[in-house]
Design a protein around this motif. Structure first.
Motif, PDB file in Angstrom:
ATOM      1  N   ALA A 120      59.608 -23.563 -11.739  1.00 40.52           N
ATOM      2  CA  ALA A 120      58.452 -22.810 -12.227  1.00 40.52           C
ATOM      3  C   ALA A 120      57.841 -23.493 -13.460  1.00 40.52           C
ATOM      4  O   ALA A 120      56.616 -23.554 -13.602  1.00 40.52           O
ATOM      5  N   ARG A 141      58.025 -26.736 -14.178  1.00 41.09           N
ATOM      6  CA  ARG A 141      57.370 -27.970 -13.710  1.00 41.09           C
ATOM      7  C   ARG A 141      56.001 -27.655 -13.117  1.00 41.09           C
ATOM      8  O   ARG A 141      55.038 -28.417 -13.302  1.00 41.09           O
ATOM      9  N   ALA A 142      55.909 -26.525 -12.423  1.00 39.99           N
ATOM     10  CA  ALA A 142      54.619 -26.137 -11.846  1.00 39.99           C
ATOM     11  C   ALA A 142      53.598 -25.846 -12.948  1.00 39.99           C
ATOM     12  O   ALA A 142      52.423 -26.211 -12.829  1.00 39.99           O
ATOM     13  N   ALA A 170      52.372 -29.140 -14.401  1.00 32.84           N
ATOM     14  CA  ALA A 170      51.694 -30.065 -13.489  1.00 32.84           C
ATOM     15  C   ALA A 170      50.257 -30.345 -13.909  1.00 32.84           C
ATOM     16  O   ALA A 170      49.741 -31.449 -13.685  1.00 32.84           O
TER      17      ALA A 170
END
Length: 445
Positions: free
Chosen positions: A243, A245-246, A249
């Motif tokens: 979550a 890393r998202a 991004a």
């Protein structure tokens, strides 16, 4: 506007105004925390454009002399000491707030000392010793999603974080810190003149929603602890790391510093918040928790640009890390017997923390043993009063308030209990419960 303070500030240019504030502070006329006139009030008094006052205050902010507090105005920076890790000097109480590893589990370096001598190191040589570089490369690569990285070495994790932030930020830049946060992290950001943006931490680590809110506030760097978060003991789960890393991004150029200080001692898997396409990152692993705090050494794996900037701050011959120290660390890390002892130490810390949590639970005070050297205990009453009650019973503990970025009010104690024998651990658990009951009675009155 305080006319006494206003009279101390003079000048018609930004430089002159800033110099007058600095001089008044140096002479003791403006004390830490003193409120400065508003931009409008000072501009009117001096008969100058408001932008000139804004520029003067900006200079002072970048120099770390003043701080802006939104509606609270502009004030002389209050540099009251931040709490430090370690033993409390001069205390006759049994200190259970040290955050120290157990010296009985730190490997004896005597057997490795003979291996560190040899060829002399001269000016101009690489910052990181060849042997440590070769040993560390697979250790770091196993947990890095980006394939392109470089290694360097610093004088411990705090030194690494300080240098990493300094090469990327200027004063008043925003940095996302976990809340509660490790004490040295608070101090590093504060002394660097950066603006700390708190990101809440729960049992699974840094909050994804909190990180998004910090990014929305314009943070330029993030300092995160993937496991053994200090003080809570939280470790990122695979789901939480994904979550985060998202969230990151859309922000590939924000510097992400992962401080994996517990590394070889950890009983939890490593989950990174750095995705394969992230452009600014640094994974920091120090050796102080398992080879001893006096082994001031950390290996950092970072993107090439960050590594180049970091190397400029580690000029061989002036600010490098001793190659003798690097070779000593490498000799121990390359010894299977030492690595086995480190694994045993990690298991010991986990077992002792779990046993103490069970003792508290048996007394009706639920506690969860996380990862790391310490235990984070939530209490149903004000912890300041509990701490005072524990002092009367011979113990010195740390309250959660010391680790908070958002101010007082944490309902936690951070305890270091792994070096207590069974008798002392049982006595402390009973005293924590008794102190909680006593504090509850005092608060009711």
């Amino acid at each position: 506007m305080d006319e006494t303070i206003a009279e101390l500030i003079t000048g018609s240019t930004a430089v002159e105004i800033a110099d007058s504030v600095r001089a008044a502070h140096e002479r003791g006329h403006l004390r830490d925390g003193a409120a400065l006139p508003s931009v409008r009030a000072l501009a009117d008094r001096l008969g100058i454009n408001r932008n000139t006052v804004i520029a003067a205050y900006r200079q002072l902010t970048r120099a770390g002399l003043v701080e802006t507090r939104g509606r609270g105005g502009t004030r002389i920076a209050d540099l009251a000491p931040v709490a430090q890790e370690g033993f409390a000097a001069g205390s006759v109480l049994h200190d259970v707030g040290t955050g120290n590893p157990d010296p009985a589990w730190i490997p004896d370096p005597a057997a490795a000392l003979h291996a560190v001598a040899g060829r002399a190191v001269l000016y101009g040589e690489p910052v990181i010793d060849a042997g440590l570089d070769a040993w560390s490369r697979p250790w770091m690569a196993a947990d890095l999603a980006p394939a392109d990285f470089r290694l360097t070495v610093t004088s411990g994790a705090v030194d690494a974080v300080e240098r990493l932030l300094a090469q990327a930020l200027t004063r008043d830049d925003a940095v996302a810190l976990e809340d509660p946060c490790w004490l040295a992290g608070i101090q590093t950001v504060r002394l660097g003149g950066y603006r700390a943006v708190p990101v809440p931490v729960d049992a699974e680590g840094m909050s994804a929603r909190g990180l998004q809110a910090a990014l929305d506030q314009g943070v330029r760097a993030i300092v995160a602890t993937p496991r053994a978060q200090n003080p809570t003991g939280a470790a990122l789960t695979a789901e939480r790391a994904a979550a985060l890393r998202a969230v990151l991004a859309d922000h590939p150029y924000v510097l992400v510093i992962e401080d994996d200080h517990y590394s070889l001692l950890s009983q939890r898997p490593f989950h990174s918040i750095v995705g394969p396409e992230h452009r600014r990152f640094a994974l920091v692993r120090s050796v102080s928790k398992f080879l001893g705090p006096d082994m001031c050494l950390a290996v950092t794996a970072s993107d090439p640009e960050t590594a180049d900037r970091l190397a400029l701050r580690l000029s061989p011959g002036t600010t490098w890390v001793s190659h003798l120290l690097q070779r000593l660390a490498h000799a121990q890390l390359d010894d299977p017997a030492v690595l086995a002892r480190i694994r045993g130490a990690g298991a010991h810390y986990a077992e002792r923390n779990a046993a103490f949590a069970a003792r508290l639970a048996a007394h009706g005070l639920p506690a969860v043993a996380g990862d790391g050297l310490n235990l984070w205990v939530e209490l149903p009453v004000e912890t300041r009063v509990v701490r005072e009650q524990l002092m009367r019973r011979g113990w010195l503990a740390r309250t959660g308030d010391e680790f908070m970025l958002r101010g007082a009010g944490s309902p936690h104690l951070r305890l270091t209990v792994h070096d207590l024998d069974d008798e002392a651990a049982a006595r402390l658990a009973a005293d924590v419960v008794a102190a909680t009951v006593a504090a509850d009675g005092m608060i009711d009155r």
